[in-house]
Write an enzyme that holds these catalytic residues in place. Structure first.
Site, PDB file in Angstrom:
ATOM      1  N   LYS A  24      11.999 -15.351 -10.793  1.00  0.00           N
ATOM      2  CA  LYS A  24      11.814 -14.223 -11.720  1.00  0.00           C
ATOM      3  C   LYS A  24      10.800 -14.593 -12.798  1.00  0.00           C
ATOM      4  O   LYS A  24       9.899 -13.822 -13.120  1.00  0.00           O
ATOM      5  CB  LYS A  24      13.136 -13.830 -12.412  1.00  0.00           C
ATOM      6  CG  LYS A  24      14.127 -13.087 -11.590  1.00  0.00           C
ATOM      7  CD  LYS A  24      13.755 -11.665 -11.239  1.00  0.00           C
ATOM      8  CE  LYS A  24      12.994 -11.556  -9.963  1.00  0.00           C
ATOM      9  NZ  LYS A  24      13.679 -11.567  -8.709  1.00  0.00           N
ATOM     10  N   TRP A  65      -3.038  -2.549  -1.666  1.00  0.00           N
ATOM     11  CA  TRP A  65      -2.809  -3.981  -1.875  1.00  0.00           C
ATOM     12  C   TRP A  65      -3.702  -4.669  -0.846  1.00  0.00           C
ATOM     13  O   TRP A  65      -3.464  -4.586   0.354  1.00  0.00           O
ATOM     14  CB  TRP A  65      -1.337  -4.334  -1.638  1.00  0.00           C
ATOM     15  CG  TRP A  65      -1.006  -5.751  -1.974  1.00  0.00           C
ATOM     16  CD1 TRP A  65      -0.661  -6.247  -3.186  1.00  0.00           C
ATOM     17  CD2 TRP A  65      -0.980  -6.857  -1.072  1.00  0.00           C
ATOM     18  NE1 TRP A  65      -0.425  -7.605  -3.099  1.00  0.00           N
ATOM     19  CE2 TRP A  65      -0.612  -8.001  -1.823  1.00  0.00           C
ATOM     20  CE3 TRP A  65      -1.230  -7.013   0.302  1.00  0.00           C
ATOM     21  CZ2 TRP A  65      -0.484  -9.276  -1.254  1.00  0.00           C
ATOM     22  CZ3 TRP A  65      -1.113  -8.275   0.865  1.00  0.00           C
ATOM     23  CH2 TRP A  65      -0.739  -9.386   0.090  1.00  0.00           C
ATOM     24  N   CYS A 108       0.848  -1.187   0.000  1.00  0.00           N
ATOM     25  CA  CYS A 108       0.000   0.000   0.000  1.00  0.00           C
ATOM     26  C   CYS A 108       0.888   1.242   0.000  1.00  0.00           C
ATOM     27  O   CYS A 108       1.910   1.283   0.665  1.00  0.00           O
ATOM     28  CB  CYS A 108      -0.942   0.108   1.202  1.00  0.00           C
ATOM     29  SG  CYS A 108      -2.105  -1.249   1.333  1.00  0.00           S
ATOM     30  N   LYS A 157       5.504  -4.434  -4.002  1.00  0.00           N
ATOM     31  CA  LYS A 157       6.848  -4.294  -3.459  1.00  0.00           C
ATOM     32  C   LYS A 157       6.750  -4.069  -1.959  1.00  0.00           C
ATOM     33  O   LYS A 157       5.803  -3.448  -1.493  1.00  0.00           O
ATOM     34  CB  LYS A 157       7.484  -3.070  -4.124  1.00  0.00           C
ATOM     35  CG  LYS A 157       8.967  -2.977  -3.976  1.00  0.00           C
ATOM     36  CD  LYS A 157       9.649  -3.537  -5.185  1.00  0.00           C
ATOM     37  CE  LYS A 157      11.153  -3.437  -5.088  1.00  0.00           C
ATOM     38  NZ  LYS A 157      11.775  -4.541  -5.829  1.00  0.00           N
ATOM     39  N   ASN A 207      -1.776   1.819   6.049  1.00  0.00           N
ATOM     40  CA  ASN A 207      -0.969   0.721   5.524  1.00  0.00           C
ATOM     41  C   ASN A 207      -0.652  -0.174   6.716  1.00  0.00           C
ATOM     42  O   ASN A 207      -0.185   0.306   7.738  1.00  0.00           O
ATOM     43  CB  ASN A 207       0.323   1.320   4.921  1.00  0.00           C
ATOM     44  CG  ASN A 207       1.258   0.271   4.375  1.00  0.00           C
ATOM     45  OD1 ASN A 207       0.872  -0.881   4.173  1.00  0.00           O
ATOM     46  ND2 ASN A 207       2.491   0.676   4.121  1.00  0.00           N
ATOM     47  N   GLY A 208      -0.961  -1.465   6.616  1.00  0.00           N
ATOM     48  CA  GLY A 208      -0.709  -2.381   7.735  1.00  0.00           C
ATOM     49  C   GLY A 208      -1.949  -3.206   8.020  1.00  0.00           C
ATOM     50  O   GLY A 208      -2.869  -3.260   7.197  1.00  0.00           O
ATOM     51  N   GLU A 260       7.068 -14.982 -11.388  1.00  0.00           N
ATOM     52  CA  GLU A 260       6.372 -13.805 -10.859  1.00  0.00           C
ATOM     53  C   GLU A 260       5.978 -12.799 -11.943  1.00  0.00           C
ATOM     54  O   GLU A 260       4.985 -12.111 -11.796  1.00  0.00           O
ATOM     55  CB  GLU A 260       7.160 -13.131  -9.736  1.00  0.00           C
ATOM     56  CG  GLU A 260       8.423 -12.446 -10.142  1.00  0.00           C
ATOM     57  CD  GLU A 260       9.160 -11.829  -8.964  1.00  0.00           C
ATOM     58  OE1 GLU A 260       8.516 -11.322  -8.040  1.00  0.00           O
ATOM     59  OE2 GLU A 260      10.404 -11.847  -8.973  1.00  0.00           O
ATOM     60  N   ARG A 284       3.782  -0.217  -4.792  1.00  0.00           N
ATOM     61  CA  ARG A 284       3.546  -0.775  -3.462  1.00  0.00           C
ATOM     62  C   ARG A 284       2.168  -1.420  -3.343  1.00  0.00           C
ATOM     63  O   ARG A 284       1.820  -1.948  -2.287  1.00  0.00           O
ATOM     64  CB  ARG A 284       3.665   0.328  -2.415  1.00  0.00           C
ATOM     65  CG  ARG A 284       5.021   0.973  -2.360  1.00  0.00           C
ATOM     66  CD  ARG A 284       5.064   2.008  -1.268  1.00  0.00           C
ATOM     67  NE  ARG A 284       5.012   1.388   0.040  1.00  0.00           N
ATOM     68  CZ  ARG A 284       6.069   1.175   0.803  1.00  0.00           C
ATOM     69  NH1 ARG A 284       7.248   1.560   0.404  1.00  0.00           N
ATOM     70  NH2 ARG A 284       5.945   0.602   1.977  1.00  0.00           N
ATOM     71  N   GLU A 335      16.441 -18.442  -8.044  1.00  0.00           N
ATOM     72  CA  GLU A 335      16.141 -17.044  -8.368  1.00  0.00           C
ATOM     73  C   GLU A 335      15.634 -16.917  -9.812  1.00  0.00           C
ATOM     74  O   GLU A 335      14.703 -16.151 -10.086  1.00  0.00           O
ATOM     75  CB  GLU A 335      17.393 -16.180  -8.129  1.00  0.00           C
ATOM     76  CG  GLU A 335      17.259 -14.717  -8.486  1.00  0.00           C
ATOM     77  CD  GLU A 335      16.152 -13.978  -7.740  1.00  0.00           C
ATOM     78  OE1 GLU A 335      15.562 -14.514  -6.788  1.00  0.00           O
ATOM     79  OE2 GLU A 335      15.850 -12.851  -8.150  1.00  0.00           O
ATOM     80  N   HIS A 376      14.702 -37.112  -8.136  1.00  0.00           N
ATOM     81  CA  HIS A 376      14.042 -37.650  -6.944  1.00  0.00           C
ATOM     82  C   HIS A 376      12.554 -37.323  -6.966  1.00  0.00           C
ATOM     83  O   HIS A 376      11.920 -37.188  -5.922  1.00  0.00           O
ATOM     84  CB  HIS A 376      14.711 -37.108  -5.678  1.00  0.00           C
ATOM     85  CG  HIS A 376      16.128 -37.563  -5.537  1.00  0.00           C
ATOM     86  ND1 HIS A 376      16.466 -38.821  -5.097  1.00  0.00           N
ATOM     87  CD2 HIS A 376      17.297 -36.952  -5.840  1.00  0.00           C
ATOM     88  CE1 HIS A 376      17.791 -38.956  -5.096  1.00  0.00           C
ATOM     89  NE2 HIS A 376      18.318 -37.828  -5.559  1.00  0.00           N
TER      90      HIS A 376
END
Ligand code: F6R
Length: 613
Positions: free
Chosen positions: A490, A79, A2, A608, A105-106, A493, A27, A486, A509
Site C-alpha cells: 500500500k 494504459w 484501459c 486497476k 483493450n488487450g 504504490e 482503468r 500488504e 538475514h
C-alpha cells in the site's frame, strides 16, 4: 486495463462518452480519445494525459455542432502497452481509409506480422500500437458489412481484446467483441451504452449483457444481437446491476481510496450478511456448491492470485490449516500458470480476484480446470470472467472498488476466506462450540474495523512524522506476515516510498544492513501468539537506530513502551488480527501519500484490473 465506452442513441454521444471515460479513468489514465460519427464523417480527438485534457480539447478545438449533435461514438482511456502515451498512440485508431474507428483493450500478440502483411498491401501506419494494426485489418475486410469485417479480422488475431468499432458508412450501428478483456452492453431505452465495466453504464441503465469470450455483437440504439465469429446467433441473458450510481462516486471524500477505507465496516457487513448459521457455528456459502462428499474429498487448498489478493490468500493459509487441517499453498498466478502445476481432483483451487479479470489469475483458473481440480472463484465484480468460468464461488459483495489501491476488497477477501475455513473446519474437525465462537468473532469484524477507521486523524498525525522518508520496512510473523507485505505494498504504490515487507525474523538475514535512523520499521505487534518474538526483532531494529512504529493492541502498555510510536488497534483473535492491522496500514499509507501530494486514486504507472500478462 484501459477503459472503453461506446454510445449509440438519441442523446449527445459526446457527453455520455466523456462522463463514461471519467468513471473508467481508474482503468488507465495516460492518454484518452474519442471518435464521433456525425454527418457522414468521423471526428477523432485525442490527447495525452487525463480525460480532463480531452474534455478541454473538445471544447476548444472541435466544431461544437459535432460535439453536440453526434448520436454515436466510441472513446478510450489508455494504459500504454505498445508505444509511449502520445497523441499518435492514443485510441481511437483509424483504418487505412479513415472510415472505420476502433478502440481496444488487450494485446494483439501477432501484430508485427500482421503489420508487415498490411504494409505490403499499402497500409500506412501513424502509431506504434498493435491496435492500429487491428483497425487496418478490419478495414481490409470491409465491404459493406462491419460485423463480418470485424469477425474476419479477429479470426486472424492472436492475443486478447475487448473492442468497439464504428464506421462512417454504418452510422446506426457499432460492433463490439471480446476475448480476454471484459465488455458489457447496457440496454437503455432507445439507447445502448457499451463499456469495459459497468461503472460507465450504471448511470444510464441497470440492465446489462456481459459478453463472453468469442462473442461479437451488433449494437444499435434499440438493442444488441450477439453472435460468434462465424456469425451464428447466440443467446445471452440480460442481468441486473446490483448497485446504484452513488456507490461509484466519492460521496464527499477527497479520494476514492479514503471513501473505500471508511466504507469497510459496511462492506464487511454486506460480505457477512446471511452467511453465518450462529446456532450451528457454520458458514452458509451456497455459491461454493460443494457436496459433503466433495468437501470431504478435498486434500489440499491451492490459492491462485496476484498482488493484494495474493496477500489475502496468504492469510488464508493460516485459516485453512489452523481451522480445517487443510494443507494450503499460495501461488502467484503468473508463476502457477507456467510451471505445469501439480493439481488434480483432490485439490480445491481458489482464485482470489477483486476484479475477476486479472489475466494471470484467469489463466491459472483455466489450467486448473483442465487438470481436473475443483475450482472456485472469490471475486468482487459480479459477472466477471473468473466468476463465470469457475462456475462456483463466493462474491465479496463489497461494492465497486474504484481506487486503484485495493482496500475494502482485501478485508472482504480475508473475511470470506475465514468463513470458508469455518465451513470446511466444521465439516472436518471443529466442534459446534468452536464454530459458534468463530461466528461471533466474524460478526464483530465490522465493528472492530470501524474502531480503527475512527482513528484516521490520529494516524494522520503519525503519518506526518514519517512522510519524508525514502525507505521503510514492514515486519510481521505468522498470520501477520502477509499483513506486513500488504502494508508495504500500500505504501509503495501510492506514496512512491520504497517499502519492503518481511517476515520479522528474516530481516536479520540481510535486509537489516539497510537500517539506519532515516529508515523506519513498521512492526505488527498485535497481542496474538508470536508477538514476543517480533518484539525481539524490534529490539534488533532499534539497536540499529531505526525508529519503530508499532501496531499494538489497545491496553498492551508493555509492548507500546518497546516502540517509538504506536497505532492502537482493538483486541481480537489471531484470525482477525490481519484485517484490523491492515486497515491501520491502509490509513497510514493514505495519509503519507496525501502529505506527499501524490495522486492517490491514480498512482503513476498503475491501473486497476490487470488484463494483460
Ligand atoms: C494493489 C492492487 C493489486 C491487485 C492485483 C490483483 O493495491 O490493487 O495488487 O490486488 O492487481 O487484482 P485482482 O484482485 O483484481 O485480481
Amino acid at each position: 486495463m484501459c477503459g472503453i465506452v461506446g454510445y449509440i442513441g438519441k442523446r449527445s454521444a459526446c457527453d455520455i462518452l466523456i462522463n463514461g471515460l471519467k468513471r473508467l479513468e481508474y482503468r488507465g489514465y495516460d492518454s484518452a480519445g474519442i471518435a464521433l460519427n456525425c454527418n457522414a464523417s468521423l471526428t477523432v480527438t485525442k490527447r495525452s494525459g487525463k480525460v480532463a485534457m480531452l474534455e478541454t480539447a473538445l471544447l476548444q478545438d472541435v466544431d461544437q455542432q459535432v460535439v453536440e449533435n453526434s448520436v454515436a461514438g466510441i472513446a478510450h482511456t489508455r494504459w500504454a502497452t505498445h508505444g509511449l502515451p502520445t497523441v499518435e498512440n492514443a485510441h481511437p485508431h483509424l483504418d487505412n481509409s479513415s472510415r472505420i474507428a476502433l478502440v481496444h483493450n488487450g494485446i494483439i500478440e501477432n501484430y508485427a506480422a500482421l503489420r508487415t502483411q498490411l504494409q505490403k498491401k499499402g497500409s500506412v501506419f501513424v502509431s506504434e500500437t498493435d491496435t492500429e494494426v487491428l483497425a487496418h485489418l478490419i478495414g481490409s475486410f470491409y465491404s459493406g458489412d462491419l460485423a463480418v469485417a470485424v469477425s474476419e479480422a479477429l479470426k486472424m488475431v492472436e492475443g486478447t481484446y475487448g473492442v468497439a468499432v464504428i464506421a462512417v458508412d454504418a452510422p446506426d450501428e457499432m460492433i463490439v467483441a471480446r476475448r480476454g478483456s471484459p465488455l458489457v452492453i447496457g440496454m437503455g431505452s432507445g439507447e445502448t451504452i457499451i463499456a469495459s465495466d459497468v461503472s460507465a453504464i450504471v448511470a444510464h441503465t441497470q440492465q446489462v449483457i456481459y459478453l463472453q469470450d468469442g462473442d461479437v455483437a451488433r449494437i444499435t440504439a434499440t438493442g444488441a444481437d450477439v453472435f460468434t465469429l462465424d456469425q451464428c446467433l447466440v443467446d445471452r441473458d440480460i442481468s441486473e446491476i446490483e448497485w446504484e450510481i452513488d456507490a461509484a462516486e466519492k460521496g464527499g471524500f477527497d479520494h476514492f481510496m479514503l471513501k473505500e477505507i471508511f466504507e469497510q465496516p459496511e462492506a464487511l457487513r454486506n460480505s457477512i450478511r446471511g452467511r453465518l448459521d450462529k446456532d450451528q457455528g457454520f458458514a452458509i456459502l451456497a455459491g461454493l456448491d460443494l457436496t459433503p462428499r466433495e468437501l470431504a474429498s478435498i486434500k489440499r487448498v491451492v490459492i491462485v492470485a496476484c498482488g493484494t489478493s495474493m496477500h489475502a490468500g496468504m492469510v488464508s493459509k493460516y485459516l485453512f490449516e489452523g481451522l480445517a487441517d487443510l494443507p494450503t499453498s499460495v501461488e502467484q498466478a503468473a508463476e502457477f500458470r507456467y510451471c505445469n502445476p501439480l493439481v488434480g481432483a483432490d485439490d480445491l483451487v481458489v482464485a482470489v480476484s477483486q476484479s475477476g479479470e486479472t489475466a494471470d489469475t484467469l489463466a491459472a483458473v483455466r489450467e486448473s480446470i483442465l487438470k481436473g481440480a475443483l475450482v472456485a472463484g472469490l471475486c468482487n465484480v459480479v459477472g466477471s470472467t473468473i466468476a463465470r468460468e469457475t462456475g462456483r464461488g463466493i462474491y465479496l459483495h463489497a461494492g465497486p472498488e474504484i481506487g486503484v489501491a485495493s482496500t475494502k476488497a482485501f478485508t472482504a477477501q480475508v473475511t470470506v476466506l475465514l468463513m470458508m475455513a469455518l465451513k470446511f473446519g466444521r465439516r472436518r474437525r471443529l466442534s459446534r462450540e468452536a464454530g459458534v465462537q468463530i461466528c461471533r468473532e466474524i460478526e464483530s469484524i465490522p465493528e472492530m474495523v470501524a474502531r480503527v477507521v475512527e482513528q484516521s486523524d490520529a494516524i494522520a498525525d503519525i503519518a506526518a512524522e514519517f512522510a519524508d522518508v525514502e525507505h521503510a520496512f514492514f515486519i510481521g510473523r505468522g498470520i501477520l506476515y502477509p499483513a506486513a507485505l500488504e502494508g508495504a505494498l500500500k505504501l509503495k504504490e501510492i506514496s512512491y516510498i520504497h517499502a519492503e515487507g518481511y517476515q520479522a525474523a528474516e530481516l536479520k538475514h540481510g535486509p537489516i544492513a539497510l537500517l539506519e535512523p532515516a529508515t523506519p520499521v513498521v512492526a505488527l505487534l498485535n497481542d496474538i501468539p508470536g508477538r514476543e518474538k517480533t518484539l525481539g526483532n524490534v529490539a534488533e531494529c532499534r539497536a540499529r537506530k531505526a525508529p519503530v512504529l508499532g501496531v499494538v493492541t489497545e491496553g498492551d502498555f508493555e509492548t507500546a513502551a518497546s516502540v517509538d510510536r504506536v497505532i492502537s488497534v482493538p483486541r481480537c483473535s489471531a484470525y482477525i488480527a490481519p484485517i484490523i492491522s491492515v486497515v491501520a496500514l491502509q490509513l497510514l499509507a493514505y495519509h503519507i501519500a496525501r502529505i506527499r501530494g501524490c495522486e492517490i486514486d491514480q498512482p503513476r504507472n498503475l491501473a486497476k484490473s490487470v488484463t494483460v500478462e
